[in-house]
Design a protein around this motif. Structure first.
Motif, mmCIF file in Angstrom:
data_model
loop_
_atom_site.group_PDB
_atom_site.id
_atom_site.type_symbol
_atom_site.label_atom_id
_atom_site.label_comp_id
_atom_site.label_asym_id
_atom_site.label_seq_id
_atom_site.Cartn_x
_atom_site.Cartn_y
_atom_site.Cartn_z
ATOM 1 N N CYS A 294 -9.693 -0.760 7.553
ATOM 2 C CA CYS A 294 -8.686 -0.022 8.330
ATOM 3 C C CYS A 294 -7.277 -0.454 7.942
ATOM 4 N N ILE B 3 -6.190 0.907 4.586
ATOM 5 C CA ILE B 3 -5.744 2.307 4.652
ATOM 6 C C ILE B 3 -4.352 2.393 5.278
ATOM 7 N N CYS C 237 -5.796 5.362 12.176
ATOM 8 C CA CYS C 237 -6.315 4.050 11.761
ATOM 9 C C CYS C 237 -5.986 2.973 12.789
#
Length: 497
Positions: A340, A343, A370
């Protein structure tokens, strides 16, 4: 016949829900500062604090929690689990009142310190209390309630902030701070009316009171034999712990490999939780949204929506937390958190939001998604483990002292993260997120290769994992009476002949 371990209305579970008010206080106190830092009335009243002062306002709560958790080893062992919690709540009531009436920043900071002390005390004792009254098959669910209540506290705090923003009054920020005192008062008074931990009473040699408390939690009218056997097991295992370990001082926690391993297992899960970046996201999400050029109202709205994710995720965790191995949950959570943050970092680096330039709304939505995924992951997986694992890996004699050290480590790391985050975010921007990619990846490997599995074992059986105490089984308790019966039959046979 034992009690119904699947019941959601057992006395231990209902008691854990009540003790979860402490978790609610933790979540609320942690969360209410987030919308406050986004309110113009709050910022103007305190002279637009710079990043360092903002960090001090936030982190003083962790400093108080550090002090509160450090005292738990003394208060919990000497006063008992109930009175130690009640003692901590006194500081929560006073601290909330000081924050609500703050005339200057020093008064606000002192209030944060006192509220933090209350939370440190409560969170140091409540999971120990919960573990000591729970049956083996419901222990994880009982202590996972704390994380759910933390999430609800955070949720209420964030939406209180949204409500404050709609109340156009220069003192709008005081309302959220005043509410802090209510759960502290309810828990501080109410906890004195629940039964004490049977294991703590056994540790103090108060066996009659201990048996009465045990039956109060577990007797259902038809499980007399189970209650008698289970209580005898607890009694005998505590005696065995005392025989094997003796009277333990604080220094003894570090002297043997078994003690050090227990301390590592109990404390690293909290270290992993703080290094997951959840504190950074919770406290400074409005600052993250500000970097996306969101207005004040939009920052608070998205912050409130973020707070709605955790209660749902935590509630869902109650259905599987006792059915899946602890290690599997920890490994999965840390690995997904690392992904996460990877990203988040990529999106923030490739699509920065800059004043005067058009923003990429799809990238903004992806970054926010996210951040929400971080909350859902932590709330359903890693978060509950922080309440479950530390209390269960220590013996009864060690539990209060060791859990105090665990919480000190927890709040020490949280203090560093919350103090440094606003400064780091202002200095390096999105590059700061790289830290959490690395920390979560490291935690994944530690959980995979250095953590034992404790699911399905009683608190006494867990001792066997660490090898310093040999647990006594129910068969061993029954054996002496069987042998006596055999001898009696043999003697009777000789007399008749």
């Amino acid at each position: 016949m034992g009690v119904d371990t699947n019941s959601w209305f057992s006395k231990p579970f209902l008691t854990s829900l009540f003790l979860g008010i402490g978790g609610f206080l933790y979540g609320y106190d942690s969360g209410i500062i987030t919308p406050s830092l986004a309110l113009s009335s709050f910022l103007n009243y305190f002279g637009r604090p710079d990043p360092a002062l903002r960090g001090a306002i936030v982190s003083m709560y962790q400093a108080g929690a550090w002090l509160g958790s450090a005292s738990v080893g003394i208060t919990s062992d000497r006063l008992g689990r109930r009175k130690a919690i009640s003692f901590g709540c006194v500081f929560g009531v006073i601290g909330g009142a000081l924050m609500a009436g703050a005339a200057h920043v020093a008064m606000l900071i002192i209030g944060r310190l006192l509220v933090g002390y209350a939370v440190g005390t409560i969170t140091g004792v409540a999971p120990v209390f919960g573990a000591e009254i729970a049956k083996t098959n419901e222990r994880a669910r009982i202590n996972a309630v704390n994380q759910m209540m933390v999430a609800w506290g955070f949720f209420i705090a964030l939406w209180t902030g949204v409500g404050e923003s709609k109340w156009h009054n220069p003192n709008q920020w005081r309302l959220g701070f005043a509410i802090q005192s209510i759960p502290a008062l309810l828990l501080g008074v109410g906890v004195l009316f629940v039964s004490e931990s049977p294991r703590w009473l056994c540790l103090k040699g108060r066996h009659e009171e201990a048996e009465k408390a045990f039956r109060n939690y577990h007797f259902n009218g038809s499980n007399e034999e189970w209650c008698r056997t289970e209580f005898m097991l607890i009694q005998e295992n505590i005696k065995e712990e005392q025989r094997a370990q003796g009277k333990l001082s604080w220094g003894d926690l570090f002297k043997t490999p078994a003690f050090r391993k227990r301390l590592f297992v109990g404390s690293f899960v909290w270290a992993a939780a703080m290094l997951s970046g959840i504190s950074f996201v919770q406290y400074y999400q409005t600052a993250i949204y500000a970097t996306l050029q969101f207005s004040e109202d939009r920052q608070l709205l998205v912050s409130g929506l973020y707070g709605s994710v955790a209660p749902v995720a935590c509630f869902l965790s109650l259905f599987f937390v006792d059915k899946i191995g602890r290690r599997k949950i920890l490994i999965t959570s840390s690995a997904l958190l690392s992904i996460c943050y990877m990203i988040i970092t990529i999106i923030a680096a490739l699509f920065p939001a800059r004043p005067g330039f058009p923003t990429n709304e799809a990238a903004q939505r992806g970054l926010i998604a996210c951040i929400f995924a971080v909350s859902a992951n932590y709330s359903a997986l890693l978060g509950p483990m922080t309440w479950i694992i530390p209390p269960e890996v220590f013996t009864t004699e060690l539990r209060a002292k060791a859990n105090a050290i665990v919480q000190v480590i927890h709040y020490s790391i949280s203090l560093i993260i919350t103090q440094c985050s606003p400064i780091a975010l202002a200095a390096v921007g999105w590059k700061y997120y790289i830290l959490f990619i690395l920390t979560n990846a490291l935690c994944t490997f530690v959980f995979a290769f250095a953590y034992p599995e404790t699911r399905g074992k009683s608190l006494e059986q867990i001792d066997e994992i660490f090898g310093d105490v040999k647990p006594i089984t129910d068969e061993e308790i029954r054996t002496p009476s069987s042998e006596k019966e055999a001898v009696a039959v043999h003697v009777s046979g000789k007399d008749s002949s």
